[in-house]
Design an enzyme around this catalytic site. Structure first.
Site, short mmCIF file in Angstrom:
data_model
loop_
_atom_site.label_atom_id
_atom_site.label_comp_id
_atom_site.label_asym_id
_atom_site.label_seq_id
_atom_site.Cartn_x
_atom_site.Cartn_y
_atom_site.Cartn_z
CB CYS A 2 85.78 35.37 98.02
SG CYS A 2 86.47 36.94 98.52
NE ARG A 27 85.78 31.26 92.35
CZ ARG A 27 84.66 31.33 91.67
NH1 ARG A 27 84.35 30.37 90.86
NH2 ARG A 27 83.86 32.36 91.78
CD1 TRP A 76 91.90 38.26 94.86
CD2 TRP A 76 90.27 39.78 94.79
NE1 TRP A 76 92.23 39.19 93.91
CE2 TRP A 76 91.25 40.13 93.84
CE3 TRP A 76 89.14 40.60 94.91
CZ2 TRP A 76 91.16 41.25 93.03
CZ3 TRP A 76 89.05 41.72 94.10
CH2 TRP A 76 90.05 42.03 93.17
CG ASN A 101 82.50 34.29 97.93
OD1 ASN A 101 83.30 34.23 98.85
ND2 ASN A 101 82.38 33.35 97.02
N GLY A 102 81.52 38.74 98.09
CA GLY A 102 80.78 39.93 97.72
C GLY A 102 81.11 41.10 98.63
CD GLU A 484 92.82 38.19 75.21
OE1 GLU A 484 92.27 39.18 75.71
OE2 GLU A 484 93.02 37.14 75.84
CE LYS A 488 95.18 36.31 78.56
NZ LYS A 488 93.84 36.45 78.12
CD GLU A 491 95.39 37.94 82.22
OE1 GLU A 491 94.98 37.49 81.16
OE2 GLU A 491 94.66 38.09 83.20
CG HIS A 507 96.84 60.17 65.58
ND1 HIS A 507 96.73 61.36 64.91
CD2 HIS A 507 96.46 59.21 64.69
CE1 HIS A 507 96.29 61.15 63.68
NE2 HIS A 507 96.13 59.85 63.53
CE LYS A 606 89.31 31.31 84.36
NZ LYS A 606 90.03 31.80 83.17
C1 AGP Z 1 91.58 37.57 81.08
O1 AGP Z 1 92.69 36.77 80.95
C2 AGP Z 1 91.05 37.76 82.42
N1 AGP Z 1 91.01 36.60 83.18
C3 AGP Z 1 89.83 38.66 82.52
O2 AGP Z 1 90.05 39.79 81.75
C4 AGP Z 1 88.45 38.06 82.18
O3 AGP Z 1 88.32 37.84 80.82
C5 AGP Z 1 87.37 39.03 82.70
O4 AGP Z 1 87.47 39.14 84.10
C6 AGP Z 1 85.98 38.61 82.32
O5 AGP Z 1 85.65 37.36 82.84
P1 AGP Z 1 84.41 36.54 82.30
O6 AGP Z 1 84.69 36.19 80.88
O7 AGP Z 1 84.32 35.35 83.19
O8 AGP Z 1 83.21 37.43 82.42
#
Ligand code: AGP
Length: 611
Positions: A2, A27, A76, A101-102, A484, A488, A491, A507, A606
């Site tokens: 949000c 975001r 969101w 927000n929250g 990682e 990527k 997502e 395993h 974000k």
């Molecule tokens: C990764 O591409 C994501 N956007 C997500 O995993 C992100 O790294 C995670 O939400 C943590 O965010 P931060 O580094 O702002 O704490």
């Protein structure tokens, strides 16, 4: 997640609010809305979908949106589906409008109480309880500020909230607990937002509210009451964030721009902190070297990509600096009982510095007896930085794409510097120190060289677009890089991707191998190469198709079961950073072919400011 923007001014603020929302689009959100006060009337416009739908709706209004006081929001969804009636602002008594927000965790009991008092709920959200609570308490309090100060005593959970009252257009009242808010100071007008990015077109002077703050904002004044009920002054900070940080700079997507920025931002992150002669003093904050001298154990806490940076750092800290280290996902750490080892340093990592789970984990760690806390972060003045004793800024610049790229590689560069800084206090062998210094010196150029693989990877991506699953493999400090890479790909392309330490194949995951499951391997030329080659043979023997990113000297050859991309040779300690680049490019090009929303992938935000 949000986003909030608000303004009290003399001029019409609707375009300021809409531009603020546009600047927060990165975001992630699913609906948006605006409330404006004009001629003692409150007008509300809300739409599902992009901010464009909201601005089109406002343009179609008779007055095209008029008001010198207004609040706006991108939502969101957490409580209640993605509908217009659940979008913010929420209103009580056709008088009070609220954005939030929250999560108000006790919203159910508040809803019951307020319903019994006759308040009618028109949404499924927790936020609507804020609007009705303030309306109810305003009856027995002299000002909106007093009503909000009373209201927040009833809320459990996290909130960054802004409330306006159509009967007093001169004021907005804001409250922060667990969700960031920043006041923007103008001349004869003032603003509020959940992120300074939203307000950069109108001001560069900011006050970052602290936990528990409630503030009354008028055109010409700001009054802040802290959580103990005392009126306080907070520092005014001149922003250093570039105004046009939200510009794609000719690239098709922010993500691509940010991938290409990596050589420059890594160079910035190193600048003035490390030289071929060694690491500077107290690079991680005043007194950090003295704390490192006492540090016997490091606990790293983070989420998502930042967690992967922490996992990589564990390999480095133990292998190079000889300091024991463990890494944990913040959302796990915050809800379990753990043992604090003597002389332990807590290190949190976050691009945004506002991730709710990471902040809560830090709070718990501070209460549990850690010797000191260090934040590795990309946003100066963020909650994480302010709440940690030591901090290190990654200087990646604003990262707009939801998929983290340059924040990750600068975090890794920061961690190699942490190895040097701690190693200096722990008599790390000179040859290791020299190796890391040489590696960091060559790093920006190696990243530039690796980016030249883009066309080759673009072609390779075509083979992925019809796949539904994939497996990423790495060993040692490349295992977190495989994780990682998988994150990527999933997502932004929505292809299911899993990562394994390749020694784990037999395993379980070997059962998944067939020609429909591409296997991506990261293979620098290091001491684990022969072990990795055995794992590659295990995949080949089961008919798997592999895409191998390998050092030329690792001697992998392309054939009908394997496509090999040669990654420039680099010194061992920086290989995890260098091998990140081709995996980022692969995800990007696969997503491009699949036609997904690369910068704002579905369901994601974000900055994850709720737990
Ligand atoms: C990764 O591409 C994501 N956007 C997500 O995993 C992100 O790294 C995670 O939400 C943590 O965010 P931060 O580094 O702002 O704490």
């Amino acid at each position: 997640m949000c986003g909030i923007v608000g303004a009290v001014a003399e001029r019409n603020v609707v375009q300021i609010l809409l531009e603020g929302l546009r600047r927060l689009e990165y975001r992630g959100y699913d609906s948006s809305g605006v409330a404006l006060i004009h001629d003692n009337a409150l007008s509300i416009t809300r739409r599902v979908g992009k901010v464009k739908a909201l601005s089109d709706a406002i343009e179609a209004l008779d007055d095209q949106g008029t008001g010198a006081t207004g609040i706006a929001h991108t939502r969101w969804a957490t409580h209640g589906g993605v509908t217009e009636s659940n979008a913010h602002p929420h209103v009580s008594q056709s008088r009070f409008a609220v954005v939030h927000n929250g999560i108000i965790e006790n919203h159910k009991s508040l809803r019951d109480e307020l319903s019994a008092l006759g308040y009618r709920f028109t949404s499924d959200t927790d936020t609507e309880t804020i609007a009705h609570t303030v309306a109810e308490l305003r009856k027995s309090t002299p000002t909106l500020l007093d009503a909000v100060l009373e209201s927040v005593k009833r809320f459990e959970g996290a909130y960054g909230t802004v409330i306006i009252d159509k009967d007093d257009a001169s004021t907005m009242v804001v409250a922060r607990s667990g969700s960031p808010l920043v006041i923007g100071l103008g001349i004869g007008e003032n603003f509020i937002a959940s992120d300074q990015m939203a307000l950069l077109p109108v001001t560069r002077r900011f006050i970052f509210l602290e936990e528990g703050d409630v503030a009354e904002i008028t055109r010409t004044s700001v009054r802040i009451i802290d959580e103990s009920g005392n009126e306080v002054e907070r520092e005014i900070v001149e922003s250093t964030v570039e105004h046009d940080a939200g510009d794609k700079g000719g690239y098709r997507h922010y993500m691509l721009k940010e991938i290409y920025e990596q050589p420059a931002v890594v160079r910035n992150t190193l600048q003035g902190r490390v030289s071929p002669d060694g690491i500077g003093n107290d690079v991680f904050g005043e007194g950090s070297d003295a704390i490192f001298a006492k540090t016997e154990h490091i606990k790293i806490i983070a989420c998502g990509t930042s967690y992967h940076a922490g996992m990589t750092a564990k390999y480095w800290l133990e292998a190079y600096a000889g300091v024991s280290c463990d890494v944990e996902i913040a959302s796990e750490f915050r809800y379990r009982k753990s043992v604090v080892k003597p002389n332990s340093l807590i290190v949190t990592i976050s691009q945004s510095g506002e991730t709710a789970d990471t902040l809560a984990a830090l709070k718990l760690a501070k209460e549990s007896g850690y010797m000191s806390s260090l934040a590795i972060c990309n946003v100066d003045g963020s909650s994480l930085v302010r709440e940690s004793s030591l901090s290190f800024m990654t200087r990646a610049g604003a990262e707009i794409g939801v998929a983290s790229t340059k924040a990750f590689t600068t975090q890794l560069a920061g961690f190699l510097m942490l190895v040097l800084a701690i190693g200096k206090q722990k008599n790390m062998p000179k040859d290791i120190q020299q190796h890391i210094l040489s590696a960091l010196t060559e790093l920006p150029a190696k990243l530039e060289e690796t980016l030249t693989l883009a066309d080759e990877i673009d072609h390779l991506a075509e083979e992925f677009s019809d796949k539904h699953h994939s497996l990423f493999l790495g060993r040692g400090d490349q295992y977190p890089i495989a994780m990682e890479g998988a994150l990527k790909l999933k997502e932004i392309s929505y292809i299911h991707a899993e990562a394994y330490a390749s020694g784990e194949l037999k395993h379980g995951p070997l059962a998944l191998i067939d020609a429909e499951m591409p296997v991506i391997v990261v293979a620098p030329n290091n001491e684990l190469l022969e072990k990795l080659k055995s794992n590659v043979e295990e995949v080949r023997a089961r008919g798997g198709i592999m895409y191998v990113f390998a050092d030329k000297d690792a001697h992998f050859e392309s054939d009908e079961t394997m496509r090999v991309v040669n990654v420039p040779h680099c010194l061992e300690s920086i290989a995890p950073i260098v091998y990140t680049i081709p995996l980022q490019l692969l995800s990007y090009y696969v997503a491009l072919i699949k036609g997904t929303d690369v910068d704002q992938p579905r369901n994601l935000a974000k900055s994850v400011t709720v737990e």
